[in-house]
Design an enzyme around this catalytic site. Sequence first.
Site, PDB file in Angstrom:
ATOM      1  N   CYS A 111      13.591  11.063   5.751  1.00 47.72           N
ATOM      2  CA  CYS A 111      13.447  10.697   7.160  1.00 47.72           C
ATOM      3  C   CYS A 111      14.735  10.971   7.929  1.00 47.72           C
ATOM      4  O   CYS A 111      14.716  11.370   9.077  1.00 47.72           O
ATOM      5  CB  CYS A 111      13.077   9.226   7.258  1.00 47.72           C
ATOM      6  N   LYS A 148       0.880  -1.177   0.000  1.00 49.71           N
ATOM      7  CA  LYS A 148       0.000   0.000   0.000  1.00 49.71           C
ATOM      8  C   LYS A 148       0.911   1.218   0.000  1.00 49.71           C
ATOM      9  O   LYS A 148       1.415   1.650   1.042  1.00 49.71           O
ATOM     10  CB  LYS A 148      -0.869  -0.021   1.259  1.00 49.71           C
ATOM     11  N   GLU A 175      10.017  17.078  13.512  1.00 48.15           N
ATOM     12  CA  GLU A 175      10.404  16.803  12.126  1.00 48.15           C
ATOM     13  C   GLU A 175       9.595  17.710  11.186  1.00 48.15           C
ATOM     14  O   GLU A 175       8.368  17.689  11.201  1.00 48.15           O
ATOM     15  CB  GLU A 175      10.104  15.335  11.789  1.00 48.15           C
ATOM     16  N   GLU A 179       9.914   1.947  10.132  1.00 51.94           N
ATOM     17  CA  GLU A 179      10.920   2.943   9.728  1.00 51.94           C
ATOM     18  C   GLU A 179      10.226   4.293   9.821  1.00 51.94           C
ATOM     19  O   GLU A 179       9.412   4.638   8.958  1.00 51.94           O
ATOM     20  CB  GLU A 179      11.341   2.711   8.263  1.00 51.94           C
TER      21      GLU A 179
HETATM   22  P1  NDP Z   1       2.387   8.854   6.974  1.00 53.17           P
HETATM   23  O1  NDP Z   1       2.656   8.199   8.274  1.00 53.17           O
HETATM   24  O2  NDP Z   1       1.355   9.904   6.916  1.00 53.17           O
HETATM   25  O3  NDP Z   1       1.968   7.764   5.878  1.00 53.17           O
HETATM   26  C1  NDP Z   1       2.770   6.649   5.575  1.00 53.17           C
HETATM   27  C2  NDP Z   1       1.898   5.582   4.934  1.00 53.17           C
HETATM   28  O4  NDP Z   1       0.927   5.125   5.878  1.00 53.17           O
HETATM   29  C3  NDP Z   1       1.083   6.091   3.750  1.00 53.17           C
HETATM   30  O5  NDP Z   1       0.952   5.058   2.795  1.00 53.17           O
HETATM   31  C4  NDP Z   1      -0.241   6.420   4.396  1.00 53.17           C
HETATM   32  O6  NDP Z   1      -1.281   6.462   3.461  1.00 53.17           O
HETATM   33  C5  NDP Z   1      -0.387   5.261   5.350  1.00 53.17           C
HETATM   34  N1  NDP Z   1      -1.297   5.472   6.469  1.00 53.17           N
HETATM   35  C6  NDP Z   1      -1.767   6.641   6.985  1.00 53.17           C
HETATM   36  N2  NDP Z   1      -2.594   6.395   8.044  1.00 53.17           N
HETATM   37  C7  NDP Z   1      -2.641   5.040   8.188  1.00 53.17           C
HETATM   38  C8  NDP Z   1      -3.288   4.154   9.109  1.00 53.17           C
HETATM   39  N3  NDP Z   1      -4.052   4.621  10.086  1.00 53.17           N
HETATM   40  N4  NDP Z   1      -3.085   2.832   8.980  1.00 53.17           N
HETATM   41  C9  NDP Z   1      -2.290   2.338   8.006  1.00 53.17           C
HETATM   42  N5  NDP Z   1      -1.658   3.117   7.104  1.00 53.17           N
HETATM   43  C10 NDP Z   1      -1.819   4.460   7.192  1.00 53.17           C
HETATM   44  O7  NDP Z   1       3.787   9.378   6.461  1.00 53.17           O
HETATM   45  P2  NDP Z   1       4.087  10.215   5.154  1.00 53.17           P
HETATM   46  O8  NDP Z   1       3.592   9.475   3.949  1.00 53.17           O
HETATM   47  O9  NDP Z   1       3.644  11.609   5.367  1.00 53.17           O
HETATM   48  O10 NDP Z   1       5.684  10.123   5.085  1.00 53.17           O
HETATM   49  C11 NDP Z   1       6.484  10.973   5.790  1.00 53.17           C
HETATM   50  C12 NDP Z   1       7.013  10.312   7.045  1.00 53.17           C
HETATM   51  O11 NDP Z   1       7.683   9.099   6.702  1.00 53.17           O
HETATM   52  C13 NDP Z   1       8.043  11.169   7.741  1.00 53.17           C
HETATM   53  O12 NDP Z   1       7.820  11.151   9.122  1.00 53.17           O
HETATM   54  C14 NDP Z   1       9.346  10.462   7.407  1.00 53.17           C
HETATM   55  O13 NDP Z   1      10.358  10.712   8.323  1.00 53.17           O
HETATM   56  C15 NDP Z   1       8.936   9.031   7.354  1.00 53.17           C
HETATM   57  N6  NDP Z   1       9.889   8.230   6.559  1.00 53.17           N
HETATM   58  C16 NDP Z   1      10.748   7.368   7.202  1.00 53.17           C
HETATM   59  C17 NDP Z   1      11.717   6.664   6.502  1.00 53.17           C
HETATM   60  C18 NDP Z   1      12.687   5.735   7.199  1.00 53.17           C
HETATM   61  O14 NDP Z   1      13.378   4.985   6.522  1.00 53.17           O
HETATM   62  N7  NDP Z   1      12.786   5.756   8.515  1.00 53.17           N
HETATM   63  C19 NDP Z   1      11.840   6.827   5.051  1.00 53.17           C
HETATM   64  C20 NDP Z   1      10.875   7.715   4.469  1.00 53.17           C
HETATM   65  C21 NDP Z   1       9.945   8.398   5.221  1.00 53.17           C
HETATM   66  P3  NDP Z   1      -1.722   7.901   2.847  1.00 53.17           P
HETATM   67  O15 NDP Z   1      -0.518   8.583   2.356  1.00 53.17           O
HETATM   68  O16 NDP Z   1      -2.617   7.518   1.773  1.00 53.17           O
HETATM   69  O17 NDP Z   1      -2.370   8.622   3.985  1.00 53.17           O
END
Ligand code: NDP
Length: 503
Positions: free
Chosen positions: A294, A185, A393, A260
């Site tokens: 991230c 997803k 962040e 992550e």
């Molecule tokens: P989100 O946490 O908003 O979303 C991540 C994923 O989770 C998306 O596919 C999102 O869908 C989905 N999602 C949202 N709510 C739910 C839920 N309740 N249950 C299951 N899935 C859900 O993060 P972002 O997409 O905004 O990404 C940015 C974040 O990711 C930053 O905090 C960044 O630091 C972190 N990140 C960490 C990395 C690492 O390697 N540690 C690498 C890259 C990013 P949808 O977008 O459709 O809402």
Amino acid sequence: MAIQIPNRQLFIDGEWREPALKKRIPIINPATEETIGDIPAATAEDVEIAVEAARKALARNKGRDWFSASGALRAKYLRAIASKIKERKPELAKLEAIDSGKPLDETTSDIDEVAGCFEYYAGLAEGLDAKQKAPISLPTENFKTHVLQEPIGVVGLITAWNYPLLMAAWKVAPALAAGCAAILKPSELASITCLELAEVCIKVGLPPGVLNILTGLGQEAGAPLASHPHVDKVAFTGSTITGSKIMAAAAQLVKPVSLELGGKSPIVVFEDVDIEKAVEWTCFGIFLTNGQICSATSRLIVHERIAAEFMDRLLKWCKNIKVSDPMDEGCRLGPVVSRGQYEKILKFISTAKSEGAKVAFGGGHPEHLKKGFFIEPTIITDVTASMQIWREEVFGPVLCVKTFGSEEEALELANDTYYGLGAAVMSKDSERCERFSKALQAGIVWINCSQPSFIQAPWGGIKRSGFGRELGEWGLDLYLSVKQVTQYVSDQPWGWFKSPSKP
Ligand code: NDP
């Protein structure tokens, strides 16, 4: 020439399938704010069908299922996927740039890494065959014990938008190499290339149900996937808030998760550095991927003796960063991914100002670009350790700066965060760097650089940056379950009545 956005459906059981509720989500080009297409929106009904398809792909079927396929056979498919991705590299790189706003140069090298990731895990899949039945040395001859490394089962893979296809590859490649069936997803903000991965799977004839791709909203598709009783594990990349929700959902079923999550990584610059080199790494560490990484080193902690010269050169570098449409040659900073993200970052900057910080560079929308979610490279000074901009962040091209006088002070500032993903230290003194690499609280430490990642090396955080390590052999272990098999091999009866404690 305008790039054609493919019109796709959900990918379930090896086929394109219209979402149950027939809903679609518009794709917005963040550089122009135009709608350029749409993606299907999965809901719980689609998750149900995809989980069923994945379970079927693992069902034991005369040894021809994915679960019991040899590592060598899985490797063949992974290599075929890598090769198709390479063939389509220029197109995939453009699709990703237009979807995410990342500079085309960056998405081009990301697609190379995607192919490299599938190839790397093909090698580890082959290696798994040899690791099966590894004998364990026991202190008795009455028993023989060996270990089987088996696929965990059906895995839910939920990813963020900053490296759309690469983050997916970091999960899909090891999951498939291990013999799991997966449901991916991706983030609805940048899903185009993940749907093209589905097309690649069709082309290489990946068995149906081994990989299913459900685009859609987090609440509607991600949440039912994470809490589904027949999903055996969830691997997640995203924010700390969503990560904790996923962990809570998984806890109900005692389901393993790997997370992550976000970061607020420090870059500590000592007085003995080559300033020009250190400034370049500092810029790279915060402005790569338009600041949406991230592990971005978003807190600069610079020695007070060189701070003035460092800032002078840093601002000169910022002036030379080309902020433009990601397709333009030489673009170094494109737009952030969405209006929501754009507004969130501007709010961070205005809160920093209202708390007393100063904007030394940038801070707003670049004047030369009329449309798009562009934010100038931004440097914030006069920051205190309690300010929001220092603690939270931002996930945008915003660097905040503090100075230090002693090594102890630098370390205290660096570790004073509830995150623990990356940390960088810059100094010519190798003993000091080694001391720091041990003392920094982070899953990844960079010495005299910031941000490089390698498929072979573990990636992941501590504290609220999550747990579990992706990439390398650690990435494969996330999808394997270890089974102990012990056999009694003595001709003699066990003799329980004579000596109950005998091993
Ligand atoms: P989100 O946490 O908003 O979303 C991540 C994923 O989770 C998306 O596919 C999102 O869908 C989905 N999602 C949202 N709510 C739910 C839920 N309740 N249950 C299951 N899935 C859900 O993060 P972002 O997409 O905004 O990404 C940015 C974040 O990711 C930053 O905090 C960044 O630091 C972190 N990140 C960490 C990395 C690492 O390697 N540690 C690498 C890259 C990013 P949808 O977008 O459709 O809402």
